[in-house]
Design a protein around this motif. Structure first.
Motif, mmCIF file in Angstrom:
data_model
loop_
_atom_site.group_PDB
_atom_site.id
_atom_site.type_symbol
_atom_site.label_atom_id
_atom_site.label_comp_id
_atom_site.label_asym_id
_atom_site.label_seq_id
_atom_site.Cartn_x
_atom_site.Cartn_y
_atom_site.Cartn_z
ATOM 1 N N VAL A 317 0.843 -1.202 0.000
ATOM 2 C CA VAL A 317 0.000 0.000 0.000
ATOM 3 C C VAL A 317 0.875 1.248 0.000
ATOM 4 C CG1 VAL A 317 -1.699 1.337 1.310
ATOM 5 C CG2 VAL A 317 -1.956 -1.136 1.109
ATOM 6 N N LYS A 318 1.926 1.242 0.815
ATOM 7 C CA LYS A 318 2.839 2.389 0.837
ATOM 8 C C LYS A 318 3.493 2.584 -0.534
ATOM 9 C CE LYS A 318 4.141 2.142 5.746
ATOM 10 N NZ LYS A 318 5.248 1.856 6.682
ATOM 11 N N ASN A 319 3.899 1.479 -1.150
ATOM 12 C CA ASN A 319 4.535 1.579 -2.468
ATOM 13 C C ASN A 319 3.542 2.045 -3.529
ATOM 14 O OD1 ASN A 319 7.086 0.767 -4.090
ATOM 15 N ND2 ASN A 319 5.398 -0.151 -5.236
ATOM 16 N N ALA A 320 2.286 1.615 -3.406
ATOM 17 C CA ALA A 320 1.280 1.997 -4.396
ATOM 18 C C ALA A 320 1.080 3.503 -4.438
ATOM 19 C CB ALA A 320 -0.044 1.299 -4.090
ATOM 20 N N LEU A 321 1.263 4.172 -3.296
ATOM 21 C CA LEU A 321 1.087 5.622 -3.258
ATOM 22 C C LEU A 321 2.128 6.331 -4.115
ATOM 23 C CD1 LEU A 321 0.336 6.070 0.556
ATOM 24 C CD2 LEU A 321 -1.292 6.095 -1.336
ATOM 25 N N ILE A 329 -7.232 -0.426 -4.970
ATOM 26 C CA ILE A 329 -8.231 -1.446 -4.655
ATOM 27 C C ILE A 329 -7.547 -2.549 -3.863
ATOM 28 C CG2 ILE A 329 -9.850 -3.121 -5.610
ATOM 29 C CD1 ILE A 329 -10.257 -1.269 -7.960
ATOM 30 N N LEU A 330 -7.969 -2.710 -2.620
ATOM 31 C CA LEU A 330 -7.376 -3.687 -1.713
ATOM 32 C C LEU A 330 -8.266 -4.928 -1.687
ATOM 33 C CD1 LEU A 330 -4.839 -3.617 0.089
ATOM 34 C CD2 LEU A 330 -6.293 -2.916 1.977
ATOM 35 N N GLY A 331 -7.719 -6.049 -2.148
ATOM 36 C CA GLY A 331 -8.516 -7.268 -2.242
ATOM 37 C C GLY A 331 -9.144 -7.667 -0.923
ATOM 38 N N GLU A 332 -8.375 -7.594 0.150
ATOM 39 C CA GLU A 332 -8.921 -7.895 1.486
ATOM 40 C C GLU A 332 -8.094 -7.190 2.537
ATOM 41 O OE1 GLU A 332 -9.615 -11.642 4.524
ATOM 42 O OE2 GLU A 332 -9.554 -12.019 2.375
ATOM 43 N N CYS A 333 -8.753 -6.384 3.350
ATOM 44 C CA CYS A 333 -8.071 -5.654 4.415
ATOM 45 C C CYS A 333 -8.180 -6.478 5.694
ATOM 46 C CB CYS A 333 -8.719 -4.287 4.581
ATOM 47 S SG CYS A 333 -7.861 -3.221 5.732
ATOM 48 N N ARG A 334 -7.043 -6.891 6.252
ATOM 49 C CA ARG A 334 -7.102 -7.792 7.406
ATOM 50 C C ARG A 334 -6.087 -7.459 8.493
ATOM 51 N NH1 ARG A 334 -5.540 -13.510 4.924
ATOM 52 N NH2 ARG A 334 -6.855 -12.768 3.235
ATOM 53 N N GLY A 335 -5.314 -6.391 8.350
ATOM 54 C CA GLY A 335 -4.285 -6.111 9.341
ATOM 55 C C GLY A 335 -3.936 -4.639 9.395
ATOM 56 N N GLU A 336 -2.669 -4.367 9.722
ATOM 57 C CA GLU A 336 -2.250 -2.982 9.936
ATOM 58 C C GLU A 336 -2.264 -2.148 8.662
ATOM 59 O OE1 GLU A 336 1.569 -5.444 9.428
ATOM 60 O OE2 GLU A 336 -0.402 -5.659 10.348
ATOM 61 N N ASP A 340 -2.830 2.600 6.499
ATOM 62 C CA ASP A 340 -2.302 3.201 5.268
ATOM 63 C C ASP A 340 -3.388 3.323 4.206
ATOM 64 O OD1 ASP A 340 0.801 3.212 5.834
ATOM 65 O OD2 ASP A 340 0.048 1.260 6.476
ATOM 66 N N MET A 341 -4.320 2.376 4.191
ATOM 67 C CA MET A 341 -5.417 2.454 3.233
ATOM 68 C C MET A 341 -6.285 3.684 3.513
ATOM 69 S SD MET A 341 -8.612 -0.169 2.748
ATOM 70 C CE MET A 341 -9.330 0.435 4.282
ATOM 71 N N LEU A 342 -6.614 3.919 4.798
ATOM 72 C CA LEU A 342 -7.425 5.083 5.141
ATOM 73 C C LEU A 342 -6.678 6.378 4.847
ATOM 74 C CD1 LEU A 342 -9.106 4.033 8.502
ATOM 75 C CD2 LEU A 342 -10.130 4.111 6.245
ATOM 76 N N GLN A 343 -5.375 6.381 5.068
ATOM 77 C CA GLN A 343 -4.576 7.558 4.740
ATOM 78 C C GLN A 343 -4.659 7.861 3.247
ATOM 79 O OE1 GLN A 343 -4.026 9.123 7.589
ATOM 80 N NE2 GLN A 343 -1.787 9.253 7.496
ATOM 81 N N ALA A 344 -4.604 6.802 2.426
ATOM 82 C CA ALA A 344 -4.693 6.995 0.975
ATOM 83 C C ALA A 344 -6.061 7.534 0.584
ATOM 84 C CB ALA A 344 -4.417 5.668 0.260
ATOM 85 N N MET A 345 -7.114 6.994 1.202
ATOM 86 C CA MET A 345 -8.477 7.449 0.884
ATOM 87 C C MET A 345 -8.677 8.908 1.288
ATOM 88 S SD MET A 345 -10.689 4.119 2.077
ATOM 89 C CE MET A 345 -10.693 2.591 1.127
ATOM 90 N N ASN A 346 -7.926 9.374 2.273
ATOM 91 C CA ASN A 346 -8.067 10.747 2.753
ATOM 92 C C ASN A 346 -7.143 11.728 2.045
ATOM 93 O OD1 ASN A 346 -10.118 10.855 4.716
ATOM 94 N ND2 ASN A 346 -8.819 9.790 6.189
ATOM 95 N N THR A 347 -6.293 11.245 1.158
ATOM 96 C CA THR A 347 -5.272 12.115 0.548
ATOM 97 C C THR A 347 -5.304 12.032 -0.975
ATOM 98 O OG1 THR A 347 -3.638 10.350 0.839
ATOM 99 C CG2 THR A 347 -3.714 12.061 2.530
ATOM 100 N N GLY A 348 -6.482 12.191 -1.550
ATOM 101 C CA GLY A 348 -6.562 12.306 -3.000
ATOM 102 C C GLY A 348 -6.828 11.030 -3.766
ATOM 103 N N HIS A 349 -7.133 9.932 -3.070
ATOM 104 C CA HIS A 349 -7.439 8.680 -3.768
ATOM 105 C C HIS A 349 -8.883 8.269 -3.498
ATOM 106 C CE1 HIS A 349 -3.024 8.723 -3.248
ATOM 107 N NE2 HIS A 349 -3.027 8.217 -4.459
ATOM 108 N N GLU A 350 -9.798 9.248 -3.630
ATOM 109 C CA GLU A 350 -11.215 8.968 -3.426
ATOM 110 C C GLU A 350 -11.680 7.928 -4.452
ATOM 111 O OE1 GLU A 350 -10.009 11.977 -3.986
ATOM 112 O OE2 GLU A 350 -10.279 13.112 -2.134
ATOM 113 N N GLY A 351 -12.657 7.136 -4.036
ATOM 114 C CA GLY A 351 -13.143 6.088 -4.925
ATOM 115 C C GLY A 351 -12.410 4.776 -4.750
ATOM 116 N N SER A 352 -11.424 4.749 -3.856
ATOM 117 C CA SER A 352 -10.740 3.477 -3.575
ATOM 118 C C SER A 352 -11.717 2.511 -2.921
ATOM 119 C CB SER A 352 -9.531 3.714 -2.666
ATOM 120 O OG SER A 352 -8.571 4.516 -3.327
ATOM 121 N N MET A 353 -11.456 1.221 -3.071
ATOM 122 C CA MET A 353 -12.364 0.196 -2.540
ATOM 123 C C MET A 353 -11.564 -0.901 -1.850
ATOM 124 S SD MET A 353 -15.266 -0.193 -5.521
ATOM 125 C CE MET A 353 -14.160 -0.444 -6.900
ATOM 126 N N ALA A 354 -12.227 -1.563 -0.900
ATOM 127 C CA ALA A 354 -11.603 -2.683 -0.198
ATOM 128 C C ALA A 354 -12.701 -3.600 0.333
ATOM 129 C CB ALA A 354 -10.726 -2.181 0.953
#
Length: 476
Positions: A317-321, A329-336, A340-354
């Motif tokens: 996720v960090k590298n994807a940024l 698009i995160l196939g399955e969110c299951r850990g820490e 980083d996913m929420l940070q991405a959604m809050n910083t210009g990557h609206e429309g992301s899904m998980a």
């Protein structure tokens, strides 16, 4: 290596049909009976006969496979040229059908040979199950027990492996093709087949009674929203709202239990993402089937035999940024990685899904809180909930009902914070009313009468949703 991991094999050359023996069993003799014989008057009897015949052929195929395993050196067979291998297997199969008194015509014999070749050089006795479009899951409990899931219900099969070593050979063929390994030092493995099907493997000493293999098959033609509406997994007004939300880059989470159809829904909704956007997908085992042209796919990597080299979802996720994605698009969110996913959604990557595992939309929020806590950062509960409320707008809840049917049971919108509590309003829900005598779940979809607040964003983008879609007095 041949079979599933090589190019398509050419058809088997036709061979003359073996003459039927004099004492062929009556049930099988009907297959080659002259056309002047009248059909049986009772349709149910004919269906039962066909079932018995197919079961007998499947059983014969499994027994022939065991016999060939014992008589043929597989390592030598896999190094043979295709033509030579076909001729040798064709001769052995022809002898076997004669000795077993199987009444097969030329076409049936050719099909039988092709299936045996797939078993010898593909994935063994489970190859017919992988080709069966009605099978959704294949569950192997040791070498003597194989179950499948059809239409949401489990049922046993006649498929068997010769022994544990035979099953392990098939398992190692699967995992080695995707660069992974499974043995006593690494007894657990997540992998995928080349067609995208997901596979989980556990071997001794973790698996007490022998290898446990779970294969989640994926349709060659992924379900779209129209198909989901046809099978009554979702109603048209609900589908219209979700399609509009994805097009307008409204961030959403798909929540549900195991096997509830989260990945299927994610694939269906992704069809409404603009082709002009760059997507980056992150998964444990690559299984998403996005239809857009500009997609970057990344997959986690397990540690090597020395315990080094592991790459987790959080690093991806960090590298994807840094890869200039429009959506992640995160196939399955299951850990820490949730932080980083929420940070991405809050910083210009609206429309992301998980997707997340949870039983209700409120439970999905609680799970996200717990996963953010796993990141080990000094954050208060209020700040964590504030991040969630700011990043996520919609939660789609799916469930597999007791009759095996999968459906959307709730669509909820997150409206913000009130004190330390995340505020949520339900827009659509599934109301269960009872159970029929045959076990089928009875119920209906209903609107709650609440209009989502993100309708303003949709209107700003030129997307209009009729007000009748949210009328609780009208059936969906």
């Amino acid at each position: 290596m041949l079979g599933r991991f090589t190019s398509r094999r050419s058809p088997v050359p036709p061979a003359p049909a073996p003459p039927p023996a004099a004492d062929v069993a009556p049930a099988l003799a009907e297959v080659i009976a002259p056309p002047i014989v009248p059909p049986p008057p009772v349709v149910e009897g004919a269906a039962k006969h066909n079932t018995l015949l197919s079961e007998k052929l499947l059983d014969a195929k499994v027994r022939l496979h065991r016999r060939l395993i014992e008589e043929v050196n597989l390592s030598v067979l896999e190094k043979m040229p295709d033509d030579q291998m076909r001729r040798q297997i064709h001769g052995l199969v022809q002898q076997y059908t004669l000795s077993e008194r199987l009444a097969l015509n030329t076409q049936e014999l050719d099909d039988f040979v092709a299936e045996v070749l797939d078993e010898m050089t593909g994935l063994g006795p489970i190859e017919p199950l992988l080709k069966d479009p009605s099978v959704n899951d294949i569950l192997i409990n040791g070498h003597e027990q194989v179950y499948v899931e059809r239409r949401g219900m489990l049922e046993p099969t006649l498929v068997r492996f010769k022994d544990e070593a035979h099953l392990l050979r098939i398992v190692n063929k699967i995992v080695s093709a995707v660069g992974r390994r499974v043995d006593e030092s690494q007894p657990l493995c997540d992998a995928r087949l080349l067609d995208g099907s997901r596979i989980n493997i556990a071997v001794r000493p973790i698996a007490v009674d022998g290898p446990l293999v779970s294969i989640r098959k994926f349709s060659k033609k992924p379900f779209n929203l129209k198909k989901l509406v046809e099978i009554n997994a979702i109603r048209p007004p609900m589908a219209d709202l979700l399609a509009a939300a994805v097009s307008a880059r409204v961030t959403l989470i798909i929540s549900g239990g195991t096997g509830s159809g989260k990945t299927t829904m994610l694939n269906a909704l992704s069809a409404f993402i603009s082709e002009k956007e760059r997507l980056v997908t992150i998964e444990d085992a690559a299984e998403l089937q996005l239809q857009q042209p500009h997609v970057g796919r990344m997959e986690t990597r397990p540690p090597n035999i020395e315990g080094k080299g592991e790459i987790r979802q959080r690093e991806l996720v960090k590298n994807a940024l840094r890869m200039r994605p429009d959506r992640i698009i995160l196939g399955e969110c299951r850990g820490e990685e949730a932080f980083d996913m929420l940070q991405a959604m809050n910083t210009g990557h609206e429309g992301s899904m998980a997707t997340v595992h949870a039983n209700t939309p409120r439970d999905a929020l609680s799970r996200l809180e717990q996963m953010i806590g796993m990141a080990g950062l000094p954050m208060t509960v209020a700040s964590i909930r504030g991040q969630i409320a700011a990043a996520i707008r919609v939660i789609v809840q799916l469930q597999r009902l007791s009759d095996g049917k999968r459906c959307v049971t709730s669509i909820a919108e997150i409206t913000g914070m009130e004190g330390d509590i995340i505020q949520m309003q339900e827009i659509y829900k599934y109301v269960r009313t009872g159970t029929a005598e045959n076990g089928a779940v009875q119920g209906h979809f209903a609107a709650t009468g609440v209009r989502p607040r993100f309708l303003v964003d949709l209107i700003a983008r030129g997307i209009t949703i009729p007000g009748s879609h949210f009328d609780p007095t009208k059936p969906l």
